[in-house]
Scaffold this motif. Structure first.
Motif, PDB file in Angstrom:
ATOM      1  N   UNK A   1      41.655  50.292  42.708  1.00 33.67           N
ATOM      2  CA  UNK A   1      40.431  49.710  43.262  1.00 33.67           C
ATOM      3  C   UNK A   1      39.254  50.280  42.407  1.00 33.67           C
ATOM      4  N   UNK A   2      39.392  51.437  41.939  1.00 36.33           N
ATOM      5  CA  UNK A   2      38.168  51.854  41.347  1.00 36.33           C
ATOM      6  C   UNK A   2      37.990  51.178  39.908  1.00 36.33           C
ATOM      7  N   UNK A   3      39.119  51.086  39.150  1.00 37.31           N
ATOM      8  CA  UNK A   3      38.971  50.467  37.804  1.00 37.31           C
ATOM      9  C   UNK A   3      38.646  48.958  38.043  1.00 37.31           C
ATOM     10  N   UNK A   4      39.098  48.250  39.053  1.00 37.75           N
ATOM     11  CA  UNK A   4      39.004  46.845  39.015  1.00 37.75           C
ATOM     12  C   UNK A   4      37.457  46.472  38.961  1.00 37.75           C
ATOM     13  N   UNK A   5      36.801  47.504  39.743  1.00 41.01           N
ATOM     14  CA  UNK A   5      35.182  46.989  39.379  1.00 41.01           C
ATOM     15  C   UNK A   5      34.637  47.222  38.159  1.00 41.01           C
ATOM     16  N   UNK A   6      35.194  48.031  37.230  1.00 38.94           N
ATOM     17  CA  UNK A   6      34.893  48.462  35.998  1.00 38.94           C
ATOM     18  C   UNK A   6      35.342  47.207  35.243  1.00 38.94           C
ATOM     19  N   UNK A   7      36.373  46.635  35.492  1.00 41.17           N
ATOM     20  CA  UNK A   7      37.201  45.521  34.814  1.00 41.17           C
ATOM     21  C   UNK A   7      36.116  44.135  34.843  1.00 41.17           C
TER      22      UNK A   7
END
Length: 286
Positions: free
Chosen positions: A115-121
């Motif tokens: 969930x945290x990395x999906x925003x960065x992706x």
């Protein structure tokens, strides 16, 4: 796979993050920074050129500049997005409530990480139209762009896994965040500095110096060094010749990142729930 798609932690984090205005503001600022750098590079280059042309060679340089800036932004944003996912729950006193659910430790850790990395992706995908400028002017092969974004993905997973691990082990979010930033700085700037020092010491031995693998070993976990070798294959060849190692640096980087990701997630899952067995065994018998 089904349990991952139906992960309540992941679904909740997705909904909460996309409902926040700060998320869209962050994407806007990110794109404005990259867009300003790209447009400013084109403006300065055409102003200094005699005929006012923007050549393919200059487009390649612009791509390298944008890629290095984006890597720096990734290394800056990833710890801030992941280093507080568990410690933040602990500070808000909602971690115990989360642990009483039917979700396993692995499901909670994976859900928080994705969930945290999906925003960065999402931010990286949103920056793809800016890279289309390089296709307009030419000078960059599609394989180089794919390799660059593949390196971004591996780097995000690695730094994100380390951030989740420190967030699990350390109670204070600010301390976990500083520790994650310190590790990211060590993997990039500090290892590059040590590699440059070792190369300088090797150069003192003259042209007949023996091969030394120290610079190669230091740069195995450095994403900036790997990105430079992707842009300049001649630098990778020189590094391999000096070290006497025939394995390309990006392969060693993938192995190092896989080791860091696996160990970090394993420690996070193992340390998420308190060990109650040892406490129960110490209770006096009635």
């Amino acid at each position: 796979m089904k349990s991952l798609l139906l992960n309540p932690v992941l679904n909740k984090e997705f909904k909460l993050r996309l409902r926040s205005f700060k998320s869209y503001l962050g994407i806007l600022i990110y794109l404005l920074v990259l867009g300003t750098i790209g447009i400013g590079f084109i403006f300065l280059t055409t102003m200094n050129a005699r005929m006012g042309y923007f050549r393919p060679e200059e487009s390649r340089v612009m791509f390298m500049v944008l890629s290095m800036v984006q890597l720096a932004l990734i290394l800056f944003m990833t710890p801030g997005l992941t280093a507080g996912v568990i410690s933040g729950e602990r500070e808000r006193q909602t971690l115990n409530m989360l642990l009483t659910t039917k979700q396993s430790s692995g499901s909670i850790i994976i859900g928080k990480l994705l969930s945290s990395l999906s925003f960065l992706l999402l931010i990286i995908v949103a920056s793809l139209p800016l890279y289309s400028i390089t296709f307009l002017f030419g000078g960059v092969a599609p394989g180089t762009i794919l390799a660059t974004f593949g390196l971004y993905l591996v780097t995000i997973l690695t730094i994100g896994s380390l951030g989740v691990m420190f967030s699990t082990l350390i109670r204070k979010t600010i301390v976990a965040m500083i520790t994650t930033y310190g590790v990211a700085l060590f993997l990039t700037a500090f290892t590059a500095f040590l590699a440059m020092l070792s190369i300088q010491f090797l150069s003192l031995g003259g042209p007949n110096q023996a091969q030394n693998p120290i610079p190669y070993l230091l740069l195995m976990g450095n994403p900036a060094a790997v990105l430079i070798t992707v842009f300049e294959p001649s630098m990778q060849k020189e590094l391999l010749d000096q070290s006497g190692i025939s394995i390309p640096l990006w392969i060693s980087y993938l192995f190092t990142c896989a080791l860091l990701i696996t160990s970090s997630l394993w420690i996070s899952i193992a340390k998420l729930r308190p060990n109650m067995k040892g406490k129960r065994s110490k209770r006096p018998k009635e």
